[in-house]
Design a protein around this motif. Structure first.
Motif, PDB file in Angstrom:
ATOM      1  N   TYR A 238       0.847  -1.188   0.000  1.00 35.41           N
ATOM      2  CA  TYR A 238       0.000   0.000   0.000  1.00 35.41           C
ATOM      3  C   TYR A 238       0.889   1.247   0.000  1.00 35.41           C
ATOM      4  N   ILE A 240       0.672   5.153   0.967  1.00 34.54           N
ATOM      5  CA  ILE A 240      -0.215   5.914   1.838  1.00 34.54           C
ATOM      6  C   ILE A 240       0.118   7.402   1.776  1.00 34.54           C
ATOM      7  N   VAL A 366      -3.702   4.590  -1.215  1.00 33.16           N
ATOM      8  CA  VAL A 366      -4.763   5.042  -0.328  1.00 33.16           C
ATOM      9  C   VAL A 366      -4.449   6.467   0.106  1.00 33.16           C
ATOM     10  N   ASP A 368      -4.765   8.231   3.021  1.00 29.48           N
ATOM     11  CA  ASP A 368      -4.116   8.576   4.276  1.00 29.48           C
ATOM     12  C   ASP A 368      -4.129   7.375   5.206  1.00 29.48           C
ATOM     13  N   GLU A 369      -3.651   7.569   6.435  1.00 31.29           N
ATOM     14  CA  GLU A 369      -3.559   6.474   7.410  1.00 31.29           C
ATOM     15  C   GLU A 369      -4.938   5.911   7.751  1.00 31.29           C
ATOM     16  N   PHE A 372      -5.959   3.635   5.055  1.00 31.64           N
ATOM     17  CA  PHE A 372      -5.167   2.404   5.143  1.00 31.64           C
ATOM     18  C   PHE A 372      -5.707   1.490   6.244  1.00 31.64           C
TER      19      PHE A 372
END
Length: 575
Positions: A238, A240, A366, A368-369, A372
């Motif tokens: 991923y 991010i 994705v 942002d956190e 994610f």
């Protein structure tokens, strides 16, 4: 003509010629000396931007001039060596007492004897209008029992530039074409901060016979990674958030010294051209070259091939102890790595190095956190299963174990040329140090000079690898130099009378003139130790002398006994 004493211990030279130098690091000792002298004594030249010029000339065994065959000449246009400084320049473990590239006082002598038993030095010191030269022949000195060299003094020709020329003849360590190339490549990296750029401080040139090779460092184009955070969950990678620059500045205190620099990630990973972490001391590379990168697995916590290709950086570690061959740091790598990883930014960078992938078609992006976490909820990351990355022992770079630790591995230290040393399984409790290790560790803590600390470290290293003759020779030097240093510091009048003497003559002098040195109440054990040595009852001194002359080989347990019997004298010397 005048004489210079090259003691304290001629047998030390026999030890030095058998040490495990890399030829490039051995030649670097001569460069270190020249650069240090230039830094200290040529301030006006430095202000004018006039660099030090140093030339290494290597002559092959089939060179057309028979007088130069199988030899190396090192020439520099630095400040030369004054008459006053010649004794310190020629005595092993007799340094200038300050910090810098040439602080130990052992390197040049060790390197010269490692290459050859016969070498010559000629020097024209700045401002003296004199030229001094001498010839050193180890076999002749040992056979004759002499410990002095005759130095010839001449009037220098008017207008002669200052500088020093050292010629190593009849090399036992021959530099063929392959080794010569290795030396050039490594020296180019070791002195990169001195030779790089349009205004170098050092112009370094090597010759093989008559073919010159400029050793200026040309920095490679290393582009730092600019990318979002990558995370690997299962088999899915991923990306991010937004792109960021993957560089972490380093500024931390370690073992009482400030470490500064940076750790970064390469945009394009490479095994071939990545030196990993380059560790500097006084601007000279100690560890981390393209041929021998410093990429401690303990820092990464994995042998992940992507991390090893991408992580690079520079750390300046001035003041931390190094091996006397200056190819490694004598520090606790476990503690060093733990402190680096304690920085959350470093930990994040290492994680990025493991997870980053360049194939965007196989990377899920994705925002942002939070996004994610939503996508990966309930999935486990392989990173959570990795083992503790900081479980290790040893010194950084040299492959030598911590002097305080006895070897317990079937593997020999990398780069030392030592045979595998079998050892028992590591006990649950660390065994107590014996007299040799415990006493020398105490001496190391109180030793007043870097040269003494280096010899003590070498004694511990040789002892722990059960090289008992080498450990005994180092111990003899530890005793002799320690006693002389105590006299120099606290009893200058007595020191002036014995400064050039060996340990037996020094102890004889102390036996006769001890009233001016020892306190009869406080130093009664020391006095008794000296009396026993002079009276022939002190077997440690007798056997150490026999070992130095090759007529006795000690056992490991005898080394502990030597230190036990000499402990009062040693503790007095290093107080």
């Amino acid at each position: 003509m005048f004489e210079v004493n090259v003691a304290p211990d001629m047998a030390m030279y026999s030890l030095l010629r058998n040490q495990g130098y890399d030829p490039a690091y051995a030649l670097a000792e001569f460069v270190d000396n020249a650069v240090h002298a230039y830094q200290v004594h040529c301030k006006q030249r430095q202000k004018k931007g006039d660099p030090l010029r140093l030339t290494l000339k290597v002559y092959s065994a089939d060179y057309h001039d028979a007088t130069l065959r199988n030899s190396i000449t090192i020439e520099d246009d630095g400040p030369g060596i004054s008459r006053e400084r010649l004794p310190d320049a020629l005595k092993p473990a007799r340094g200038h007492g300050g910090r810098g590239l040439s602080e130990f006082g052992i390197g040049m002598k060790a390197a010269a004897v490692w290459f050859s038993d016969a070498w010559r030095l000629a020097t024209i010191p700045v401002g003296e209008a004199k030229r001094y030269d001498f010839a050193f022949d180890l076999d002749d000195l040992l056979d004759s029992g002499k410990d002095t060299l005759k130095v010839h003094e001449h009037t220098a020709k008017q207008g002669s530039p200052s500088g020093t020329t050292i010629t190593l003849s009849n090399l036992r360590q021959i530099l063929d074409t392959h080794k010569y190339k290795h030396v050039c490549d490594l020296l180019r990296e070791l002195y990169q901060r001195f030779t790089a750029g349009d205004s170098p401080r050092l112009v370094l040139t090597a010759y093989l016979n008559e073919t010159p090779h400029a050793l200026q460092y040309l920095p490679p184009a290393r582009k730092v990674l600019f990318a979002p955070v990558h995370r690997l969950v299962g088999k899915v990678t991923y990306a991010i958030g937004e792109d960021r620059t993957w560089t972490v500045p380093i500024s931390m205190d370690f073992q009482g010294r400030r470490i500064t620099g940076h750790i970064s990630l390469l945009e394009t990973g490479s095994y071939k051209d990545n030196p990993g972490l380059v560790l500097y001391r006084n601007e000279r590379v100690i560890v981390g070259t393209t041929k021998k990168p410093y990429l401690p697995q303990t820092l990464f916590g994995t042998s992940n091939k992507y991390a090893r290709q991408r992580v690079f950086g520079e750390l300046h570690m001035d003041g931390l102890p190094v091996t006397y061959t200056k190819d490694g740091f004598l520090i606790d790598e476990q503690a060093f790595v733990q402190q680096l990883r304690a920085d959350p930014n470093v930990a994040a960078l290492i994680k990025q190095a493991e997870s980053y992938r360049t194939d965007n078609d196989k990377v899920t992006k994705v925002a942002d956190e939070a996004a994610f976490e939503a996508v990966t909820k309930g999935k486990s990351s392989p990173a959570s299963k990795s083992k503790d990355p900081t479980k290790t022992d040893g010194n950084v770079g040299s492959g030598k174990e911590n002097p305080a630790e006895a070897p317990g591995s079937q593997n020999s230290p990398p780069g030392t040329g030592a045979p595998p040393v079998p050892g028992p399984e590591r006990p649950s409790k660390k065994p107590q140090d014996g007299p040799f290790v415990s006493t020398l560790k105490r001496l190391h803590d109180t030793a007043s000079s870097h040269g003494l600390k280096t010899i003590i470290n070498e004694a511990l290293y040789q002892y722990n690898w059960r090289r008992d003759v080498a450990a005994a020779l180092c111990l003899r030097i530890v005793v002799e130099l320690g006693v002389l240093e105590r006299l120099r510091r606290d009893f200058s009048v007595h020191y002036a009378r014995v400064a050039d003497q060996g340990i037996k003559k020094v102890l004889n002098y102390l036996h006769t003139n001890g009233n001016g040195v020892f306190d009869t109440k406080l130093d009664h054990r020391v006095i008794k130790c000296v009396q026993s040595a002079v009276g022939g009852q002190q077997m440690a001194i007798i056997l150490l002398n026999n070992i130095a002359h090759g007529s006795y080989q000690p056992t490991h347990s005898e080394l502990d006994k030597f230190v036990t019997t000499l402990e009062p004298l040693l503790l007095w010397a290093y107080t």
